[in-house]
Design a protein around this motif. Structure first.
Motif, PDB file in Angstrom:
ATOM      1  N   PHE A 121     -58.731  42.019  19.303  1.00  0.00           N
ATOM      2  CA  PHE A 121     -58.635  42.969  18.181  1.00  0.00           C
ATOM      3  C   PHE A 121     -59.208  42.344  16.913  1.00  0.00           C
ATOM      4  CE2 PHE A 121     -54.919  44.011  20.878  1.00  0.00           C
ATOM      5  CZ  PHE A 121     -55.311  45.295  21.247  1.00  0.00           C
ATOM      6  N   THR A 122     -59.486  43.224  15.940  1.00  0.00           N
ATOM      7  CA  THR A 122     -59.878  42.738  14.619  1.00  0.00           C
ATOM      8  C   THR A 122     -58.607  42.571  13.795  1.00  0.00           C
ATOM      9  OG1 THR A 122     -61.880  44.029  14.843  1.00  0.00           O
ATOM     10  CG2 THR A 122     -61.351  43.276  12.636  1.00  0.00           C
ATOM     11  N   THR A 123     -58.611  41.603  12.914  1.00  0.00           N
ATOM     12  CA  THR A 123     -57.468  41.392  12.014  1.00  0.00           C
ATOM     13  C   THR A 123     -57.149  42.702  11.267  1.00  0.00           C
ATOM     14  OG1 THR A 123     -58.307  39.156  11.700  1.00  0.00           O
ATOM     15  CG2 THR A 123     -56.643  39.914  10.142  1.00  0.00           C
ATOM     16  N   PRO A 124     -55.856  43.070  11.149  1.00  0.00           N
ATOM     17  CA  PRO A 124     -55.510  44.326  10.479  1.00  0.00           C
ATOM     18  C   PRO A 124     -56.156  44.473   9.088  1.00  0.00           C
ATOM     19  CG  PRO A 124     -53.574  43.406  11.544  1.00  0.00           C
ATOM     20  CD  PRO A 124     -54.677  42.389  11.699  1.00  0.00           C
ATOM     21  N   GLU A 125     -56.504  45.714   8.783  1.00  0.00           N
ATOM     22  CA  GLU A 125     -57.272  46.018   7.564  1.00  0.00           C
ATOM     23  C   GLU A 125     -56.617  45.507   6.282  1.00  0.00           C
ATOM     24  OE1 GLU A 125     -58.713  47.791   4.149  1.00  0.00           O
ATOM     25  OE2 GLU A 125     -56.760  48.390   4.977  1.00  0.00           O
ATOM     26  N   PRO A 126     -55.288  45.688   6.071  1.00  0.00           N
ATOM     27  CA  PRO A 126     -54.713  45.213   4.809  1.00  0.00           C
ATOM     28  C   PRO A 126     -54.923  43.705   4.589  1.00  0.00           C
ATOM     29  CG  PRO A 126     -53.120  46.559   6.009  1.00  0.00           C
ATOM     30  CD  PRO A 126     -54.277  46.335   6.930  1.00  0.00           C
ATOM     31  N   LYS A 130     -52.422  34.570  16.389  1.00  0.00           N
ATOM     32  CA  LYS A 130     -52.161  35.410  17.562  1.00  0.00           C
ATOM     33  C   LYS A 130     -51.608  36.769  17.143  1.00  0.00           C
ATOM     34  CE  LYS A 130     -52.996  31.484  19.723  1.00  0.00           C
ATOM     35  NZ  LYS A 130     -54.165  31.147  20.484  1.00  0.00           N
ATOM     36  N   THR A 131     -50.533  36.771  16.352  1.00  0.00           N
ATOM     37  CA  THR A 131     -49.884  38.031  15.986  1.00  0.00           C
ATOM     38  C   THR A 131     -50.815  38.935  15.169  1.00  0.00           C
ATOM     39  OG1 THR A 131     -47.737  36.979  16.006  1.00  0.00           O
ATOM     40  CG2 THR A 131     -47.908  39.005  14.729  1.00  0.00           C
ATOM     41  N   TRP A 132     -51.630  38.320  14.311  1.00  0.00           N
ATOM     42  CA  TRP A 132     -52.495  39.113  13.435  1.00  0.00           C
ATOM     43  C   TRP A 132     -53.957  39.068  13.889  1.00  0.00           C
ATOM     44  CZ3 TRP A 132     -48.096  36.702  11.594  1.00  0.00           C
ATOM     45  CH2 TRP A 132     -47.192  37.520  10.942  1.00  0.00           C
ATOM     46  N   ALA A 133     -54.186  38.655  15.134  1.00  0.00           N
ATOM     47  CA  ALA A 133     -55.551  38.625  15.680  1.00  0.00           C
ATOM     48  C   ALA A 133     -56.508  37.956  14.694  1.00  0.00           C
ATOM     49  CB  ALA A 133     -56.025  40.051  16.006  1.00  0.00           C
ATOM     50  N   ALA A 134     -56.176  36.740  14.299  1.00  0.00           N
ATOM     51  CA  ALA A 134     -56.920  36.086  13.225  1.00  0.00           C
ATOM     52  C   ALA A 134     -57.212  34.616  13.584  1.00  0.00           C
ATOM     53  CB  ALA A 134     -56.120  36.178  11.924  1.00  0.00           C
ATOM     54  N   THR A 135     -57.638  34.389  14.814  1.00  0.00           N
ATOM     55  CA  THR A 135     -57.854  33.003  15.257  1.00  0.00           C
ATOM     56  C   THR A 135     -58.879  32.271  14.384  1.00  0.00           C
ATOM     57  OG1 THR A 135     -59.366  33.955  16.874  1.00  0.00           O
ATOM     58  CG2 THR A 135     -57.208  33.310  17.674  1.00  0.00           C
ATOM     59  N   GLY A 136     -59.897  32.999  13.929  1.00  0.00           N
ATOM     60  CA  GLY A 136     -60.948  32.337  13.147  1.00  0.00           C
ATOM     61  C   GLY A 136     -60.592  32.092  11.693  1.00  0.00           C
ATOM     62  N   TRP A 137     -59.499  32.650  11.234  1.00  0.00           N
ATOM     63  CA  TRP A 137     -59.116  32.451   9.832  1.00  0.00           C
ATOM     64  C   TRP A 137     -58.568  31.046   9.601  1.00  0.00           C
ATOM     65  CZ3 TRP A 137     -57.960  36.663   6.056  1.00  0.00           C
ATOM     66  CH2 TRP A 137     -58.443  37.894   6.478  1.00  0.00           C
ATOM     67  N   ARG A 138     -58.021  30.463  10.623  1.00  0.00           N
ATOM     68  CA  ARG A 138     -57.365  29.155  10.552  1.00  0.00           C
ATOM     69  C   ARG A 138     -56.236  29.152   9.519  1.00  0.00           C
ATOM     70  NH1 ARG A 138     -57.210  28.698  14.477  1.00  0.00           N
ATOM     71  NH2 ARG A 138     -56.530  26.556  14.438  1.00  0.00           N
ATOM     72  N   VAL A 139     -55.206  29.903   9.815  1.00  0.00           N
ATOM     73  CA  VAL A 139     -54.024  29.917   8.950  1.00  0.00           C
ATOM     74  C   VAL A 139     -52.777  29.734   9.816  1.00  0.00           C
ATOM     75  CG1 VAL A 139     -52.559  31.290   7.426  1.00  0.00           C
ATOM     76  CG2 VAL A 139     -55.045  31.381   7.156  1.00  0.00           C
ATOM     77  N   GLY A 140     -52.070  28.658   9.560  1.00  0.00           N
ATOM     78  CA  GLY A 140     -50.794  28.426  10.235  1.00  0.00           C
ATOM     79  C   GLY A 140     -49.795  27.938   9.217  1.00  0.00           C
ATOM     80  N   ALA A 178     -50.254  39.805   2.436  1.00  0.00           N
ATOM     81  CA  ALA A 178     -50.444  41.141   3.030  1.00  0.00           C
ATOM     82  C   ALA A 178     -49.980  41.146   4.484  1.00  0.00           C
ATOM     83  CB  ALA A 178     -51.911  41.555   2.929  1.00  0.00           C
ATOM     84  N   ALA A 179     -50.347  40.111   5.227  1.00  0.00           N
ATOM     85  CA  ALA A 179     -49.949  40.038   6.640  1.00  0.00           C
ATOM     86  C   ALA A 179     -48.423  40.058   6.769  1.00  0.00           C
ATOM     87  CB  ALA A 179     -50.522  38.777   7.281  1.00  0.00           C
ATOM     88  N   CYS A 180     -47.770  39.302   5.911  1.00  0.00           N
ATOM     89  CA  CYS A 180     -46.308  39.168   6.018  1.00  0.00           C
ATOM     90  C   CYS A 180     -45.576  40.428   5.572  1.00  0.00           C
ATOM     91  CB  CYS A 180     -45.819  37.989   5.165  1.00  0.00           C
ATOM     92  SG  CYS A 180     -46.326  36.389   5.789  1.00  0.00           S
ATOM     93  N   THR A 181     -46.206  41.241   4.734  1.00  0.00           N
ATOM     94  CA  THR A 181     -45.460  42.334   4.109  1.00  0.00           C
ATOM     95  C   THR A 181     -45.950  43.737   4.477  1.00  0.00           C
ATOM     96  OG1 THR A 181     -46.885  42.155   2.157  1.00  0.00           O
ATOM     97  CG2 THR A 181     -44.797  40.964   2.080  1.00  0.00           C
ATOM     98  N   ARG A 182     -47.196  43.870   4.984  1.00  0.00           N
ATOM     99  CA  ARG A 182     -47.743  45.231   5.083  1.00  0.00           C
ATOM    100  C   ARG A 182     -48.426  45.537   6.417  1.00  0.00           C
ATOM    101  NH1 ARG A 182     -51.944  46.162   1.474  1.00  0.00           N
ATOM    102  NH2 ARG A 182     -52.056  44.122   0.476  1.00  0.00           N
ATOM    103  N   VAL A 204     -49.204  45.333  13.906  1.00  0.00           N
ATOM    104  CA  VAL A 204     -48.736  44.259  14.797  1.00  0.00           C
ATOM    105  C   VAL A 204     -48.055  44.851  16.027  1.00  0.00           C
ATOM    106  CG1 VAL A 204     -47.006  42.411  14.970  1.00  0.00           C
ATOM    107  CG2 VAL A 204     -48.588  42.460  13.029  1.00  0.00           C
ATOM    108  N   GLU A 205     -47.246  45.877  15.808  1.00  0.00           N
ATOM    109  CA  GLU A 205     -46.540  46.489  16.939  1.00  0.00           C
ATOM    110  C   GLU A 205     -47.527  47.198  17.877  1.00  0.00           C
ATOM    111  OE1 GLU A 205     -43.849  46.096  18.340  1.00  0.00           O
ATOM    112  OE2 GLU A 205     -43.540  47.874  19.565  1.00  0.00           O
ATOM    113  N   ALA A 206     -48.551  47.799  17.301  1.00  0.00           N
ATOM    114  CA  ALA A 206     -49.550  48.477  18.152  1.00  0.00           C
ATOM    115  C   ALA A 206     -50.259  47.441  19.045  1.00  0.00           C
ATOM    116  CB  ALA A 206     -50.562  49.217  17.285  1.00  0.00           C
ATOM    117  N   MET A 207     -50.576  46.293  18.478  1.00  0.00           N
ATOM    118  CA  MET A 207     -51.243  45.255  19.292  1.00  0.00           C
ATOM    119  C   MET A 207     -50.288  44.727  20.352  1.00  0.00           C
ATOM    120  SD  MET A 207     -53.776  43.196  16.683  1.00  0.00           S
ATOM    121  CE  MET A 207     -52.731  42.980  15.258  1.00  0.00           C
ATOM    122  N   ARG A 208     -49.016  44.544  19.974  1.00  0.00           N
ATOM    123  CA  ARG A 208     -48.033  44.055  20.964  1.00  0.00           C
ATOM    124  C   ARG A 208     -47.944  45.026  22.147  1.00  0.00           C
ATOM    125  NH1 ARG A 208     -43.572  44.623  23.311  1.00  0.00           N
ATOM    126  NH2 ARG A 208     -43.279  46.679  22.356  1.00  0.00           N
TER     127      ARG A 208
END
Ligand code: GLU
Length: 410
Positions: free
Chosen positions: A48-53, A243-253, A289-293, A298-302
């Motif tokens: 998937f692509t990282t969510p728009e927000p 994984k949760t936000w389909a953002a492997t290339g962002w490198r955020v942990g 944005a990921a944490c709040t909106r 996320v549920e749709a991807m799950r």
């Protein structure tokens, strides 16, 4: 590598093998660039692509001029947003000061291990396990103590086995639930029992890698070790966007470690200040944005992963010569393919290991799977398949493997 080039690098660097998962991902990319129709079940990477927000927040921050240094552990509002999420979703009592954001969950694990482990310290790890923990422990001078598990227990370590592996030298126990590569997870009562075992050892910390905590299926419940009173002050919880936000290339942990005056987060921050400095500055608002909106996305991807996991499990279970527990979390199945050892592939290759199995499968059926040797323990009898890909690819790839298995000789 020639003798001269080995001499050129440190013993530490020479001893480290490249990540087999990333190497396979690169190989699949290269084969596709050559025009080959390869089905990739290798990479643990959502399609998937990282969510728009999340994307919009990063773009706006970049266009708004957020191009300068940011605080080493992350901007205060970002750390606060992550802490809110860890409190509300994971039940971990923490504030933003207890959080450090790093360049990917992998680097968070690396820093946590560097922050805790001295030469001679023992690190207990249930195996099969994600292949980067061992090199990280070794780079810190620690000694890995494996607790082997198998498919008969859904690859879950019992509290008794963890207790038996712990000694006065144990500094860290690594738990990764849901598990990469096994796709199984500890139930809440099993998590509590593990916490009790570790709590009996004063020196021991837990690194709870919960990067797949929101990808759980069949109504299973994820319980965070860091939410349990008996170990709350010595648990480092790892998570991130990948994984949760389909953002492997962002490198955020991130890592969250509220205990003991924030000693571990402070040590990780010192290490980060002398290595990567911080994450990319303009990603800070995107994390908020990921944490709040993004709950809906996320549920749709799950839900999509749950459906794909069911499909892949159904197909893999029908393969000849193969057994596999159903996936409970993450996006992997980890079938035992050892009954193929000693047989010959349709292309004339002798199958003698997971590595030879995976190589023959890629060459002859154009399906990429990760051979399990690097995951330690009984991994050498297994291959890992990721179902973080579309249903058509799962159906076609599994059909290819099925036909290839049926054509084995011997
Ligand atoms: N964690 C993912 C995997 O296991 C990404 C690659 C890696 O970092 O190992 O496939």
């Amino acid at each position: 590598m020639t003798a001269t080039s080995i001499d050129a690098v440190s013993a530490r660097a020479a001893a480290i093998a490249p990540s087999a998962t990333l190497a396979l991902t690169a190989r699949v990319r290269a084969l596709r660039d050559e025009g080959q129709d390869v089905i990739g079940f290798g990479a643990g990477e959502p399609d998937f692509t990282t969510p728009e927000p999340v994307c919009s927040a990063a773009i706006e921050a970049l266009q708004g001029g957020m191009t300068h240094y940011v605080p080493v552990p992350g901007a205060p509002e970002t750390r606060a947003a992550v802490a809110d999420l860890m409190r509300t979703r994971n039940g971990i009592a923490c504030t933003g000061d207890d959080v450090i954001i790093s360049n990917g969950g992998k680097f968070s694990c690396f820093l946590a291990i560097q922050a805790l482990i001295d030469p001679g310290d023992e690190v207990v790890l249930p195996t099969p396990a994600w292949l980067s923990y061992k090199p990280m422990v070794e780079l810190a001078g620690g000694t890995l103590v494996e607790v082997e598990t198998g498919p008969e227990s859904d690859f879950l370590a019992t509290p008794e086995a963890i207790a038996a592996a712990m000694t006065p030298r144990t500094k860290l126990v690594i738990i990764n639930s849901p598990s990469n590569p096994c796709g199984t997870m500890y139930a809440p009562e099993q998590v509590r029992a593990l916490a009790d075992v570790v709590a009996a050892h004063d020196r021991a910390w837990i690194m709870s890698d919960e990067i797949y905590d929101r990808l759980v299926y069949g109504g299973r419940e994820h319980l965070s070790l860091g939410s349990l009173e008996q170990v709350a002050d010595r648990t480092i919880t790892i998570n991130g966007l990948s994984k949760t936000w389909a953002a492997t290339g962002w490198r955020v942990g991130w890592a969250c470690a509220p205990g003991q005056g924030g000693a571990v987060v402070k040590a990780m921050t010192r290490l980060q200040s002398q290595s990567s400095s911080s994450i990319t500055g303009f990603l800070n608002p995107a994390i908020v944005a990921a944490c709040t909106r993004t709950d809906e996305e996320v549920e749709a991807m799950r839900c999509a992963f749950e459906q794909r996991g069911r499909l892949m499990f159904e197909k893999v279970s029908a393969w000849p010569h193969v057994t596999c527990p159903p996936p409970g979390g993450a996006f992997y199945v980890f079938p035992d393919i050892s009954s193929t050892f000693g047989r010959t592939s349709p292309g004339g290759r002798k199958l003698a290991s997971a590595a030879t199995f995976a190589e023959a499968l890629l060459e002859e059926a154009s399906v990429a799977v990760v051979p399990g040797e690097s995951f330690l323990g009984c991994g050498g009898n297994h291959v890992r398949l990721s179902f973080a890909t579309d249903e058509a690819s799962i159906t076609e790839g599994c059909r290819r493997v099925h036909d290839w298995l049926e054509a084995l000789q011997g």
